[in-house]
Design a protein around this motif. Sequence first.
Motif, PDB file in Angstrom:
ATOM      1  N   CYS A 111      -4.669   7.946   6.547  1.00 38.18           N
ATOM      2  CA  CYS A 111      -5.589   7.820   5.423  1.00 38.18           C
ATOM      3  C   CYS A 111      -6.957   8.410   5.731  1.00 38.18           C
ATOM      4  O   CYS A 111      -7.774   8.598   4.815  1.00 38.18           O
ATOM      5  CB  CYS A 111      -5.727   6.352   5.032  1.00 38.18           C
ATOM      6  N   VAL A 146       0.858  -1.181   0.000  1.00 36.90           N
ATOM      7  CA  VAL A 146       0.000   0.000   0.000  1.00 36.90           C
ATOM      8  C   VAL A 146       0.895   1.232   0.000  1.00 36.90           C
ATOM      9  O   VAL A 146       2.100   1.157   0.323  1.00 36.90           O
ATOM     10  CB  VAL A 146      -0.962   0.019   1.207  1.00 36.90           C
ATOM     11  N   CYS A 179      -4.191   7.655   0.036  1.00 35.28           N
ATOM     12  CA  CYS A 179      -3.713   6.279   0.226  1.00 35.28           C
ATOM     13  C   CYS A 179      -4.192   5.415  -0.936  1.00 35.28           C
ATOM     14  O   CYS A 179      -5.291   5.617  -1.459  1.00 35.28           O
ATOM     15  CB  CYS A 179      -4.210   5.698   1.547  1.00 35.28           C
ATOM     16  N   SER A 204      -3.556   1.287  -3.076  1.00 34.67           N
ATOM     17  CA  SER A 204      -3.016  -0.082  -3.066  1.00 34.67           C
ATOM     18  C   SER A 204      -2.156  -0.272  -4.306  1.00 34.67           C
ATOM     19  O   SER A 204      -2.566   0.058  -5.416  1.00 34.67           O
ATOM     20  CB  SER A 204      -4.150  -1.106  -3.041  1.00 34.67           C
ATOM     21  N   GLN A 243      -5.867  -0.255   4.307  1.00 37.05           N
ATOM     22  CA  GLN A 243      -5.762   1.213   4.328  1.00 37.05           C
ATOM     23  C   GLN A 243      -6.612   1.828   5.430  1.00 37.05           C
ATOM     24  O   GLN A 243      -6.272   2.889   5.966  1.00 37.05           O
ATOM     25  CB  GLN A 243      -6.182   1.788   2.975  1.00 37.05           C
TER      26      GLN A 243
END
Length: 283
Positions: free
Chosen positions: A178, A47, A185, A187, A172
């Motif tokens: 985040c 992430v 944020c 992935s 997240q």
Amino acid sequence: MDTANQIVSVGSFGVLKLPLGFIRVLEWLFAIFAFATCGGYSGQLRVSVDCFNKTDSNLSIGINFAYPFRLHQVYFDAPMCYGKKQERLFLIGDYSSSAEFFVTIAVFAFLYSLLATVVYIFFQNKYRENNRGPLIDFIVTVVFSFLWLVSSSAWAKGLSDVKVATDPDEVQLLVSACKVQGNKCGSIHGPIWSGLNTSVVFGFLNFVLWAGNIWFVFKETGWHKSGQRFASSEKQAGAFNQQPYNQGSFDQSGGQGDLGQQSSYGQVGGYAPSGPTSFANQM
């Protein structure tokens, strides 16, 4: 080479061509695939945390996890997006029970299949002695069939929970930065699940193999052989009981013959009254 030739000459490898021995070999192989694909798994997800202050950002946070999937012990460090501070976060969930149960059943099934195959080949006479070997084999096969079904179902549910817990979008939500506006944020990639999906497939295939082998093991037991003897004795008894019925039919025909003789005698006897009748006429 001489030792190998002696072993081959002593063993009865023809049993491997029969369904009983052939399925045992398949069970042995499929058990290896089951616990290898599950017990040897390790995955990773990544992430990124892009802070409003770019110097605090971390655009590649790697999170590694593996069997037995005690995710609550897996941690990673994420930026808090102020003052270069970081927080240590842990994943959620402990799915070791279903995974370890599945692998344990696979290992024991592997060992028993190997042992049973050796007994089939080298100790066939002792296996059939006093009917103990087939009965034990039958009971163990039924138990392993049930355990494969339970463990595979439990591991399938556990795997679905592991997928949710390690989803990058869910991870997240654990990062406090985040939740702050201005920070972004995302992935990078999620875990690869092909190995664990294969383990579930092999688990249910093992259940099918063991459940299907119940019939072939049952045929080796005294229960099946006594049932065959009972069925054959019933057929013989049925054939024997049909003979008096046929004799009765012949008796009926014989009775009809006697009745015919009586009727003809009646006709002769019927001639006697005709005498007085004619004498009356003469009078």
